[in-house]
Write an enzyme that holds these catalytic residues in place. Structure first.
Site, PDB file in Angstrom:
ATOM      1  CG  HIS A 159      -3.143   8.227   3.456  1.00  0.00           C
ATOM      2  ND1 HIS A 159      -1.730   7.210   3.491  1.00  0.00           N
ATOM      3  CD2 HIS A 159      -3.426   6.483   3.608  1.00  0.00           C
ATOM      4  CE1 HIS A 159      -1.277   7.205   2.714  1.00  0.00           C
ATOM      5  NE2 HIS A 159      -1.964   5.815   3.051  1.00  0.00           N
ATOM      6  CG  LEU A 208      -1.725  -0.880   1.101  1.00  0.00           C
ATOM      7  CD1 LEU A 208      -2.772  -1.518   2.442  1.00  0.00           C
ATOM      8  CD2 LEU A 208      -2.758  -1.027   0.371  1.00  0.00           C
ATOM      9  CB  SER A 209       0.042   4.579  -0.333  1.00  0.00           C
ATOM     10  OG  SER A 209      -0.438   4.882  -1.799  1.00  0.00           O
ATOM     11  CD  GLU A 210       2.433   6.845   2.710  1.00  0.00           C
ATOM     12  OE1 GLU A 210       3.467   7.842   2.381  1.00  0.00           O
ATOM     13  OE2 GLU A 210       1.860   6.749   1.534  1.00  0.00           O
ATOM     14  CB  THR A 211       2.298  -0.439   6.742  1.00  0.00           C
ATOM     15  OG1 THR A 211       1.652  -0.790   5.379  1.00  0.00           O
ATOM     16  CG2 THR A 211       2.364  -0.608   7.661  1.00  0.00           C
TER      17      THR A 211
END
Length: 271
Positions: free
Chosen positions: A77, A44-47
């Site tokens: 986010h 994902l974009s960030e974890t």
């Protein structure tokens, strides 16, 4: 270990920006290599990874964020997603304080179920348009600003909303020249929002980010100065799309949005 995926800056599943969230125990973070492996696995974009801190300090939780390729200094986010998990699981209520690479951040639950983040405002510095930018982005910039040390992006104003929506960047060229990423923006021509943006971050492993909370710490002062209002709504016009409500408060920017948990599962590896 529970692992959740939360769609942030949206009130509908499968829109907004998905973030992985892992709430760890008070013993702290495992090795960086393990955190990076988990973020790469989720892709994902960030974890976000968070662990509780002893009471009485400046923050309640320590928070870190990883893209599939690297750790980042600031992420909106995934902070919203973490706060959403803390509130919806009754681990926390009211205002939650996080300590992160970019300083102390807070999240406050609102009566309507949305969450407001308190982030540092990006210090915008006008720049001459780099010679490579128009060809790499696929549009001619109107203005360019550096967003400062926490994000390291270039904020690029384009002629209109159609130009932003129509971008088809050369991601290899953007990755070669950018520190973190490029935020393209223009005034709104649609209704229900004041400005539109898209965010491209191939240098950290994300070609296009669906909704970038941290980018709005730069978009808020940029558009507040032009529109003459401190309270604005931005639409990030990715394929998933999402709304970020911004309030400029000097050196702090408030970011408000909704979030939805779409996956709740178990991580079957040892941290």
């Amino acid at each position: 270990m529970r692992i959740r995926i939360v769609d942030a800056f949206t009130d509908r599943p499968f829109t907004g920006n998905p973030a992985g969230v892992l709430l760890l125990g008070p013993e702290g973070f495992p090795d960086d290599s393990r955190l990076q492996q988990i973020a790469a696995e989720l892709n994902l974009s960030e974890t976000a990874f968070a662990h509780p801190l002893p009471p009485g300090g400046a923050a309640d939780w320590a928070l870190r964020w990883f893209t599939p390729a690297t750790e980042v200094d600031m992420c909106g986010h995934a902070t919203l997603a973490t706060a959403h998990v803390l509130h919806t699981t009754a681990v926390a209520s009211g205002t939650v304080r996080f300590t992160a690479r970019c300083g102390i951040l807070t999240s406050t639950a609102r009566p309507d179920g949305s969450l407001t983040l308190d982030f540092p405002t990006a210090p915008l510095t006008p720049e001459a348009t780099p010679g490579w930018l128009a060809a790499a982005l696929g549009a001619e910039p109107v203005s360019v600003h550096d967003t400062g040390p926490h994000t390291g992006d270039l904020l690029v104003e384009l002629a209109d909303e159609a130009a932003v929506r129509g971008l088809t960047p050369d991601f290899a060229a953007l990755a070669a020249h950018s520190r973190r990423g490029i935020i393209a923006t223009a005034a709104a021509t649609g209704s229900g929002y004041d400005f539109v943006s898209r965010g491209f971050f191939p240098a950290v492993g994300i070609d296009e980010d669906p909704v970038t909370g941290s980018a709005h710490t730069a978009l808020a002062p940029f558009w507040s100065a032009r529109l003459g209002r401190d309270d604005l709504t931005g639409l990030q016009a990715s394929a998933r799309s999402g709304l970020v409500r911004t309030v400029l408060r000097g050196d702090r920017t408030l970011l408000t949005g909704d979030a939805v948990t779409v996956l709740d599962g178990e991580l079957l590896v040892t941290l």
